[in-house]
Scaffold this motif. Structure first.
Motif, short mmCIF file in Angstrom:
data_model
loop_
_atom_site.label_atom_id
_atom_site.label_comp_id
_atom_site.label_asym_id
_atom_site.label_seq_id
_atom_site.Cartn_x
_atom_site.Cartn_y
_atom_site.Cartn_z
N ILE A 49 0.83 -1.20 0.00
CA ILE A 49 0.00 0.00 0.00
C ILE A 49 0.87 1.25 0.00
N ALA A 50 1.95 1.21 0.80
CA ALA A 50 2.83 2.38 0.91
C ALA A 50 3.73 2.55 -0.31
N GLY A 51 3.80 1.54 -1.17
CA GLY A 51 4.65 1.64 -2.35
C GLY A 51 6.06 1.16 -2.14
N LEU A 52 6.30 0.44 -1.04
CA LEU A 52 7.64 -0.06 -0.73
C LEU A 52 7.93 -1.40 -1.39
N LEU A 53 6.91 -2.03 -1.94
CA LEU A 53 7.10 -3.21 -2.79
C LEU A 53 5.96 -3.25 -3.80
N THR A 54 6.22 -3.92 -4.90
CA THR A 54 5.26 -3.96 -6.00
C THR A 54 4.49 -5.27 -5.99
N PRO A 55 3.17 -5.22 -5.95
CA PRO A 55 2.39 -6.47 -5.97
C PRO A 55 2.51 -7.17 -7.32
N THR A 56 2.33 -8.49 -7.28
CA THR A 56 2.38 -9.28 -8.51
C THR A 56 1.11 -9.08 -9.34
N GLY A 57 0.00 -8.89 -8.66
CA GLY A 57 -1.27 -8.70 -9.36
C GLY A 57 -2.25 -7.93 -8.50
N LEU A 61 -6.27 1.09 -4.56
CA LEU A 61 -6.93 2.37 -4.84
C LEU A 61 -7.03 3.19 -3.57
N ILE A 62 -6.66 4.46 -3.65
CA ILE A 62 -6.83 5.41 -2.57
C ILE A 62 -7.74 6.51 -3.08
N ASP A 63 -8.87 6.68 -2.39
CA ASP A 63 -9.90 7.64 -2.82
C ASP A 63 -10.32 7.41 -4.27
N GLY A 64 -10.45 6.11 -4.62
CA GLY A 64 -10.96 5.75 -5.93
C GLY A 64 -9.95 5.77 -7.05
N GLN A 65 -8.70 6.17 -6.78
CA GLN A 65 -7.68 6.26 -7.81
C GLN A 65 -6.61 5.19 -7.59
N SER A 66 -6.26 4.49 -8.66
CA SER A 66 -5.21 3.48 -8.57
C SER A 66 -3.86 4.14 -8.28
N VAL A 67 -3.12 3.58 -7.31
CA VAL A 67 -1.79 4.11 -6.99
C VAL A 67 -0.72 3.06 -7.26
N ARG A 68 -1.09 2.03 -7.99
CA ARG A 68 -0.13 0.94 -8.21
C ARG A 68 1.15 1.42 -8.88
N ASP A 69 1.04 2.40 -9.78
CA ASP A 69 2.21 2.91 -10.48
C ASP A 69 2.65 4.27 -9.97
N VAL A 70 2.14 4.65 -8.80
CA VAL A 70 2.48 5.95 -8.21
C VAL A 70 3.62 5.77 -7.22
N PRO A 71 4.67 6.62 -7.27
CA PRO A 71 5.78 6.48 -6.32
C PRO A 71 5.32 6.70 -4.89
N PRO A 72 6.04 6.13 -3.91
CA PRO A 72 5.61 6.19 -2.51
C PRO A 72 5.33 7.60 -2.00
N GLU A 73 6.19 8.56 -2.37
CA GLU A 73 6.06 9.91 -1.82
C GLU A 73 4.84 10.66 -2.35
N ARG A 75 1.74 8.97 -2.85
CA ARG A 75 0.57 8.10 -2.65
C ARG A 75 -0.41 8.62 -1.62
N ASP A 76 -0.02 9.56 -0.81
CA ASP A 76 -0.87 10.05 0.28
C ASP A 76 -1.22 8.94 1.26
N ALA A 77 -0.26 8.03 1.43
CA ALA A 77 -0.36 6.97 2.44
C ALA A 77 0.98 6.94 3.18
N VAL A 78 0.94 7.13 4.48
CA VAL A 78 2.17 7.20 5.29
C VAL A 78 2.20 6.02 6.24
N MET A 79 3.39 5.43 6.39
CA MET A 79 3.54 4.22 7.20
C MET A 79 4.35 4.51 8.45
N VAL A 80 3.87 4.06 9.61
CA VAL A 80 4.59 4.12 10.88
C VAL A 80 5.07 2.70 11.19
N PHE A 81 6.38 2.54 11.36
CA PHE A 81 6.96 1.22 11.50
C PHE A 81 6.99 0.76 12.96
#
Length: 345
Positions: A49-57, A61-73, A75-81
């Protein structure tokens, strides 16, 4: 907005399938827990979801828009580790404001946002402290504040409390609940701790062996598990076989009314939670019940776990009384309305 949709997500590591056919929708303003044992694939999903790895298939979607090809910075999704991963050469305020500086936000406006987040995360007065001067809980709050100040559509939390002691973990749970309630930010919270998930979430998604097994409100998963594996995950211990005839379950444990809707002649697996079974010394007796003998007991603080042999079956009971001892004759009652039936063997 902050809607997250995962559609037919598949993630492979080499020839190994980690996640497959994964579909999950997180509503705007919802706190959802992604729950499962270690190795189930929870963190892998967050990283995708965060864009740190690419799914195989599949798609994300975030707010209805695909982010699969969007770079992590972007994506408007932030990860706390799980670990805070703070910059040791920066103080608290500088750590929190790092993302704002990367976005080029003006200094005065950034300071205003940092001040508000310091208050929200109970860090006010610590803004000039260095990382090494903070406790573990304070460091995790700084990591949380650094994500919150960016106001992402989706906040991803990867077991952020697992390295804290029990008392501090409880306080942090309550803080996260308060923050989510006040900000109405969409959050996906990963944990292996079922009590944590049940306490903190609007809904829970249970992941077992890379597959989503059940999604629902906490009470639904706890009291209405979809299958025996879900029941076992949430502490189910008493399972027995039987078949339904004339609205009754005939089993080697006893005959229990279960209603005609369960189908005559059908084989069923039945379960009842240990805390739903009533127990009493056989001398006192229960008006109706099974006779048994205590095999062993275990004191667990607010309750005692009692293992009772009833014929060829062992029944586990949780009771608030610490009065039972091995070898004691007892009577137990199984309330039929508390029995949960599953299809098949």
């Amino acid at each position: 907005m902050g809607e997250l949709d995962l559609k037919n997500l598949r993630i492979d590591y080499g020839a190994r399938i980690i996640i497959q056919n994964f579909n999950l929708a997180v509503r705007n303003g919802e706190m959802m827990s992604l729950l499962g044992p270690s190795g189930a694939g929870k963190t892998t999903i967050l990283k995708a979801i965060a864009g740190l790895l690419t799914p195989t298939g599949g798609d994300i979607l975030i707010d209805g828009q695909s982010v699969r090809d969007v770079p992590p910075e972007k994506r408007d999704a932030v990860m706390v580790f799980q670990k805070p991963l703070l910059f040791p050469f920066m103080n608290v305020a500088q750590n929190i404001g790092f993302g704002l500086r990367m976005r080029g936000q003006p200094g005065r406006e950034a300071q205003r946002h940092i001040g508000a987040i310091l208050a929200l995360t109970q860090l006010a007065g610590l803004e000039h402290r260095k990382v090494h001067e903070l406790s573990g809980g304070q460091q995790q709050r700084v990591a949380l504040a650094r994500a919150l100040v960016l106001k992402p559509s989706v906040l991803l939390l990867d077991e952020p409390l697992s390295n804290l002691d029990a008392n501090l973990r409880q306080r942090m749970r309550e803080l996260i609940q308060t923050i989510q309630s006040e900000t109405r930010m969409t959050m996906l919270f990963v944990t292996h701790d079922q009590s944590e998930a049940l306490m903190i979430s609007h809904r829970v998604a249970l992941l077992l062996e890379g597959r989503l097994r059940q999604v629902g409100e906490p009470r639904e998963l706890f009291y209405q598990p979809a299958d025996p594996e879900v029941a076992r995950f949430f502490g189910g211990r008493n399972f027995f076989q039987g078949h339904v005839r004339d609205g009754q379950l005939h089993s080697d444990l006893g005959v229990f009314p279960v209603g005609p809707q369960n189908g005559n002649g059908h084989v069923r697996t039945a379960t009842i939670r240990p805390e739903d079974i009533r127990i009493a010394p056989q001398a006192a007796g229960l008006s109706r019940g099974l006779r048994g003998r205590v095999v062993k007991t275990r004191f667990e603080g607010s309750s005692t776990r009692v293992v009772v042999a009833c014929g060829a079956n062992e029944v586990i009971v949780l009771t608030s009384e610490d009065a039972y001892r091995p070898g004691q004759e007892v009577a137990i009652t199984v309330p039929p309305e508390k029995i949960r039936l599953f299809p098949g063997d």
